[in-house]
Design an enzyme around this catalytic site. Structure first.
Site, PDB file in Angstrom:
ATOM      1  N   PHE A 123       0.868  -1.195   0.000  1.00 50.91           N
ATOM      2  CA  PHE A 123       0.000   0.000   0.000  1.00 50.91           C
ATOM      3  C   PHE A 123       0.896   1.233   0.000  1.00 50.91           C
ATOM      4  CE2 PHE A 123      -2.640   3.421   1.482  1.00 50.91           C
ATOM      5  CZ  PHE A 123      -3.808   3.207   0.775  1.00 50.91           C
ATOM      6  N   ASP A 208       9.297   2.735   1.739  1.00 57.52           N
ATOM      7  CA  ASP A 208       8.093   3.415   2.203  1.00 57.52           C
ATOM      8  C   ASP A 208       7.970   3.137   3.703  1.00 57.52           C
ATOM      9  OD1 ASP A 208       5.570   4.157   2.986  1.00 57.52           O
ATOM     10  OD2 ASP A 208       4.569   3.416   1.183  1.00 57.52           O
ATOM     11  N   LYS A 237       2.389  10.042   8.414  1.00 54.88           N
ATOM     12  CA  LYS A 237       1.731   9.492   9.609  1.00 54.88           C
ATOM     13  C   LYS A 237       2.308  10.014  10.930  1.00 54.88           C
ATOM     14  CE  LYS A 237      -0.357   5.318   7.628  1.00 54.88           C
ATOM     15  NZ  LYS A 237      -1.770   5.447   7.913  1.00 54.88           N
TER      16      LYS A 237
END
Ligand code: PLP
Length: 384
Positions: A123, A208, A237
């Protein structure tokens, strides 16, 4: 627009790992806004930094120097060992920057259609470029034509990467631990082997760390569990503990690819979001959050393994720091609502994996409460 299947609740206040709903109920937050509020809710140091900065200066523009942004870049480079940073506002944008960097890097070498290796079940975000990189046909459906310059291989399969023989490949984009994909933790030497392949073939290793970064896995960044350094790393995040900010860091030749005019963002790294991220780094350093994530994560995995040891419906319990997955032998989305009814916020990903991403400031007592609340729920659910 009705893009979310929301729980029937709204929260009005938080403190540490606890949230209070508008109707006065208290919930233990074991998901931290999906790995965002790593320092919990309303952390006094973050609140103070934000109030102070908001009363001085919130935004100017990247047309001018931004002292907080420069300080943040220095702090991130110091803890990661990378060289420079581009700031944006989300994980998708951080990956978008990395993918643009990879394309430009390819074009500099005369490659007309630069391709990037990505993984199954990955993702990377919801913009068209990152959605195309993502290994999930559900999130892609309806948005075709996708960007078709990706080469997809199974995760944690070094042979599959090694077997690729395509001169248009310029980079690998990979999560050190797959989050949305079901808290998948690769073999210990996976990143090391990917690094070797990248070095041999002149590819960029782009990690990532949007979900796994910022002390979540027991180190500042998950790659620091291996003896390697990426060329590019993306963050978002937990970087701002809830204030939107993303970053794309780079080192070596990759740090010199995006030059003046090649990328930009109105809000990226503005005085307020940069101050928030600086306060996060200072606070995590002072509170030794990474060490805390490592020890509490191990405790939680051990406690769940013990509590669920004779439960055949539990396939595996795995974790890296406070990124924890409990995989069942059946779809378990319904557990989210059952946990909610008992005052516990959890998440289910990849259909069968209960994902726990509690704040790193969780106390031992609260960790015990989490185990004692979730265990009977799993037992009840799987004996229905
Ligand atoms: N990359 C990873 C590994 C993620 O887990 C996510 C979000 O869940 C993203 C990228 C996208 O981040 P954002 O939702 O901030 O765009």
């Amino acid at each position: 627009m009705p893009t979310y299947a929301r729980m029937p609740v709204a929260f009005e206040r938080g403190e540490g790992p606890w949230l209070w709903s508008t109707d006065g109920k208290r919930y233990l937050d074991a998901i931290s806004g999906i790995a965002v509020c790593n320092l919990g809710h309303a952390h006094p140091a973050i609140a103070r930094a934000l109030c102070d900065q908001a009363s001085q200066l919130i935004h100017t523009s990247n047309l001018y120097g931004i002292a907080n942004q420069s300080k943040l870049a220095e702090a991130l480079c110091a803890i990661s060992g990378l060289e420079n940073a581009f700031f944006c506002n989300s994980g998708a944008e951080a990956n978008e920057a990395a993918l643009k960097l990879a394309r430009l890097w390819g074009h500099h070498q005369g490659i007309q259609r630069p391709k990037v290796i990505v993984m199954e079940n990955s993702f990377h975000g919801r913009t068209l470029f990152t959605l195309s990189a993502t290994g999930n046909s559900k999130v892609q459906a309806g948005f075709e034509p996708l960007v078709d310059t990706f080469v997809r291989v199974p995760y944690d399969d070094i042979e599959a990467v090694s077997a690729l023989d395509d001169p248009e490949i310029v980079a690998i984009l990979v999560e050190p631990v797959q989050g949305e994909g079901g808290v998948r933790i690769p073999q210990n030497d996976y990143l090391k082997h990917l690094r070797e392949l990248c070095d041999q073939r002149g590819w960029l290793l782009m990690l990532d760390e949007v979900q796994s970064g910022m002390a979540r896995t027991g180190r500042w960044f998950a790659f620091q569990h291996s003896d390697i350094k990426p060329d590019v790393m993306t963050l978002a995040k937990g970087l701002g503990n809830g204030v939107p900010i993303g970053a794309c860091l780079a080192t070596g030749p990759a740090a010199r690819v995006l030059t003046q005019g090649k990328h930009g963002s109105t809000f990226g790294g503005n005085p307020l979001s940069s101050r928030a991220a600086l306060a996060v780094i200072e606070t995590m350093t002072r509170e030794q959050s990474a060490e805390r994530a490592a020890s509490l994560g191990q405790w939680l995995v051990d406690a769940f393994r013990d509590a669920l040891k004779n439960t055949p419906s539990v396939r595996e319990i795995r974790g890296k720091g406070l990124m924890i997955g409990i995989e069942l032998n059946r779809p378990c989305q319904a557990l989210t609502a059952r946990a909610f009814d008992r005052g516990l916020l959890i998440n289910v990903t990849a259909d069968t994996v209960i994902r726990l991403l509690p704040p790193l400031i969780l106390s031992e007592e609260e960790a015990r409460y989490l185990v004692d609340t979730l265990t009977p729920l799993i037992h009840e659910f799987t004996s229905d």
